[in-house]
Design a protein around this motif. Sequence first.
Motif, mmCIF file in Angstrom:
data_model
loop_
_atom_site.group_PDB
_atom_site.id
_atom_site.type_symbol
_atom_site.label_atom_id
_atom_site.label_comp_id
_atom_site.label_asym_id
_atom_site.label_seq_id
_atom_site.Cartn_x
_atom_site.Cartn_y
_atom_site.Cartn_z
ATOM 1 N N LEU A 191 38.912 5.986 118.226
ATOM 2 C CA LEU A 191 39.527 6.331 116.931
ATOM 3 C C LEU A 191 39.567 7.843 116.738
ATOM 4 C CD1 LEU A 191 40.689 5.542 114.169
ATOM 5 C CD2 LEU A 191 38.336 5.366 113.326
ATOM 6 N N GLU A 192 38.470 8.511 117.108
ATOM 7 C CA GLU A 192 38.411 9.966 116.885
ATOM 8 C C GLU A 192 39.403 10.717 117.770
ATOM 9 O OE1 GLU A 192 37.154 11.210 114.322
ATOM 10 O OE2 GLU A 192 36.294 9.291 113.763
ATOM 11 N N ILE A 193 39.651 10.234 118.987
ATOM 12 C CA ILE A 193 40.623 10.967 119.824
ATOM 13 C C ILE A 193 42.055 10.696 119.352
ATOM 14 C CG2 ILE A 193 39.100 11.312 121.815
ATOM 15 C CD1 ILE A 193 40.624 9.093 123.299
ATOM 16 N N VAL A 194 42.295 9.518 118.802
ATOM 17 C CA VAL A 194 43.631 9.265 118.231
ATOM 18 C C VAL A 194 43.828 10.198 117.032
ATOM 19 C CG1 VAL A 194 45.117 7.573 117.078
ATOM 20 C CG2 VAL A 194 43.745 6.880 119.053
ATOM 21 N N ARG A 195 42.795 10.316 116.203
ATOM 22 C CA ARG A 195 42.892 11.214 115.037
ATOM 23 C C ARG A 195 43.074 12.671 115.477
ATOM 24 N NH1 ARG A 195 38.188 8.367 111.273
ATOM 25 N NH2 ARG A 195 39.588 6.920 110.231
ATOM 26 N N ALA A 196 42.357 13.077 116.518
ATOM 27 C CA ALA A 196 42.471 14.467 116.996
ATOM 28 C C ALA A 196 43.875 14.735 117.530
ATOM 29 C CB ALA A 196 41.423 14.729 118.085
ATOM 30 N N TYR A 197 44.429 13.757 118.256
ATOM 31 C CA TYR A 197 45.797 13.924 118.771
ATOM 32 C C TYR A 197 46.774 14.062 117.597
ATOM 33 C CZ TYR A 197 50.422 12.854 120.422
ATOM 34 O OH TYR A 197 51.784 12.918 120.640
ATOM 35 N N ALA A 198 46.645 13.152 116.625
ATOM 36 C CA ALA A 198 47.565 13.158 115.476
ATOM 37 C C ALA A 198 47.487 14.496 114.742
ATOM 38 C CB ALA A 198 47.216 12.003 114.535
ATOM 39 N N HIS A 199 46.269 14.986 114.537
ATOM 40 C CA HIS A 199 46.078 16.264 113.846
ATOM 41 C C HIS A 199 46.728 17.397 114.640
ATOM 42 C CE1 HIS A 199 43.939 19.715 112.023
ATOM 43 N NE2 HIS A 199 44.012 18.950 110.932
ATOM 44 N N ALA A 200 46.573 17.342 115.974
ATOM 45 C CA ALA A 200 47.101 18.417 116.832
ATOM 46 C C ALA A 200 48.628 18.491 116.777
ATOM 47 C CB ALA A 200 46.630 18.214 118.269
ATOM 48 N N ILE A 201 49.288 17.346 116.525
ATOM 49 C CA ILE A 201 50.760 17.388 116.467
ATOM 50 C C ILE A 201 51.254 17.500 115.020
ATOM 51 C CG2 ILE A 201 51.067 16.170 118.660
ATOM 52 C CD1 ILE A 201 51.963 13.701 116.887
ATOM 53 N N GLY A 202 50.325 17.752 114.088
ATOM 54 C CA GLY A 202 50.741 18.063 112.724
ATOM 55 C C GLY A 202 50.714 16.906 111.748
ATOM 56 N N PHE A 203 50.219 15.736 112.169
ATOM 57 C CA PHE A 203 50.152 14.584 111.255
ATOM 58 C C PHE A 203 48.965 14.770 110.316
ATOM 59 C CE2 PHE A 203 48.552 10.287 110.249
ATOM 60 C CZ PHE A 203 49.691 9.718 109.701
ATOM 61 N N ARG A 204 49.197 14.640 109.029
ATOM 62 C CA ARG A 204 48.116 14.855 108.059
ATOM 63 C C ARG A 204 47.803 13.598 107.245
ATOM 64 N NH1 ARG A 204 47.388 18.101 111.157
ATOM 65 N NH2 ARG A 204 47.503 20.375 110.988
ATOM 66 N N GLY A 205 48.363 12.440 107.672
ATOM 67 C CA GLY A 205 48.115 11.192 106.937
ATOM 68 C C GLY A 205 46.842 10.501 107.407
ATOM 69 N N LEU A 206 46.695 9.265 106.930
ATOM 70 C CA LEU A 206 45.493 8.475 107.236
ATOM 71 C C LEU A 206 45.684 7.689 108.538
ATOM 72 C CD1 LEU A 206 42.758 7.253 106.085
ATOM 73 C CD2 LEU A 206 44.211 5.387 105.226
ATOM 74 N N ILE A 207 44.641 7.653 109.331
ATOM 75 C CA ILE A 207 44.622 6.712 110.460
ATOM 76 C C ILE A 207 43.417 5.815 110.237
ATOM 77 C CG2 ILE A 207 44.461 6.427 112.955
ATOM 78 C CD1 ILE A 207 45.738 9.146 113.256
ATOM 79 N N ALA A 208 43.716 4.568 109.850
ATOM 80 C CA ALA A 208 42.644 3.653 109.459
ATOM 81 C C ALA A 208 41.992 3.026 110.684
ATOM 82 C CB ALA A 208 43.218 2.556 108.567
ATOM 83 N N ALA A 209 40.700 2.724 110.539
ATOM 84 C CA ALA A 209 39.971 2.031 111.608
ATOM 85 C C ALA A 209 40.256 0.538 111.512
ATOM 86 C CB ALA A 209 38.475 2.280 111.462
ATOM 87 N N VAL A 210 40.791 -0.023 112.585
ATOM 88 C CA VAL A 210 41.015 -1.472 112.632
ATOM 89 C C VAL A 210 40.481 -1.976 113.966
ATOM 90 C CG1 VAL A 210 42.756 -3.287 112.790
ATOM 91 C CG2 VAL A 210 43.039 -1.448 111.142
ATOM 92 N N ASP A 211 39.440 -2.789 113.900
ATOM 93 C CA ASP A 211 38.835 -3.257 115.144
ATOM 94 C C ASP A 211 39.566 -4.485 115.656
ATOM 95 O OD1 ASP A 211 36.953 -1.281 115.350
ATOM 96 O OD2 ASP A 211 35.523 -2.328 114.057
ATOM 97 N N PRO A 212 39.988 -4.466 116.920
ATOM 98 C CA PRO A 212 40.668 -5.633 117.462
ATOM 99 C C PRO A 212 39.699 -6.803 117.612
ATOM 100 C CG PRO A 212 40.447 -3.924 119.140
ATOM 101 C CD PRO A 212 39.863 -3.373 117.884
#
Length: 248
Positions: A191-212
């Motif tokens: 989850l944290e690396i997905v959030r870091a990637y999103a932040h790096a490309i300028g996304f400032r919204g929410l990325i919710a935790a959803v466990d499969p």
Amino acid sequence: MKFAIAGGTGLTGAHLTTAARARGHEVVVLSRRTGVELLSGAGLAGALDGVDAVLDVTNVTTSKPDVSVSFFAGATKSLLAAERRARVPHHLALTIVGADAAPDGYYAGKLVQERLIANGPTPWTVLRATQFHEYAAILFHRGRAGVHVAPHGRVQPIAAQEVAEHLLDLAEGQPAGRAADLAGPREEDLLEIVRAYAHAIGFRGLIAAVDPPGAYGHALRSGALLPAPGATLGRQTFAEWLDALPDA
Ligand SMILES: NC(=O)c1ccc[n+]([C@@H]2O[C@H](COP(=O)([O-])OP(=O)(O)OC[C@H]3O[C@@H](n4cnc5c(N)ncnc54)[C@H](OP(=O)(O)O)[C@@H]3O)[C@@H](O)[C@H]2O)c1
């Protein structure tokens, strides 16, 4: 040497093709975009003539076990049959660390692929790698209409480029059976690396935790997708990969 790269137009395949040509090898790319349909075998006749090794990095995007099994079994059987006709001395395939820990989805096909290769006619090498750094980007871009989710999970990601270089090293050698696992240099939370990637490309919204649910979710949380002791480790960390992204 002459290599046939099945899936040479994909993420790993493009790195492999570039790296193989940079090392002076001749490359034949097998994919639908180059006129080869592996499930039917169309376009394969003659394509493996004089080939020293087939490197299979084809893929299907699915979480359904029947779709995955049908794809990987079909593509592998086509390749192995064509290799036997052309007397290709080495088949290599890229599979996934921990595939046997969650055989109820996509990984079902990877296990069938491994089994067919081990019981097949061509001397072989199978490399299991962990999730790529690029998987964080793939997960983020699966979001639709501004809704993005990702699971917490214990992963040890590696750059696709390093995976390609390592697979190429193996292709230049002799068939080795199951190679040592290949993983990135350190454990991360998915989850944290997905959030870091999103932040790096300028996304400032929410990325919710959803466990499969199911075995895959359990495998992610329990560490079953981490490499076995003795694994070969890549050099580039996720943070370094992120820093090197052109759009970051
Ligand atoms: N992504 C990860 O984190 C990860 C981690 C460890 C291992 N792996 C393994 O690495 C392998 C490669 O993954 P990837 O993400 O690099 O793949 P990818 O980018 O999805 O590329 C898939 C390739 O397969 C080709 N292909 C698909 N269906 C085909 C068909 N019917 N006939 C011929 N070619 C076909 C595609 O080309 P066309 O569309 O032109 O046919 C494309 O070149 C997979 O086997 C995967 O299990 C991935």
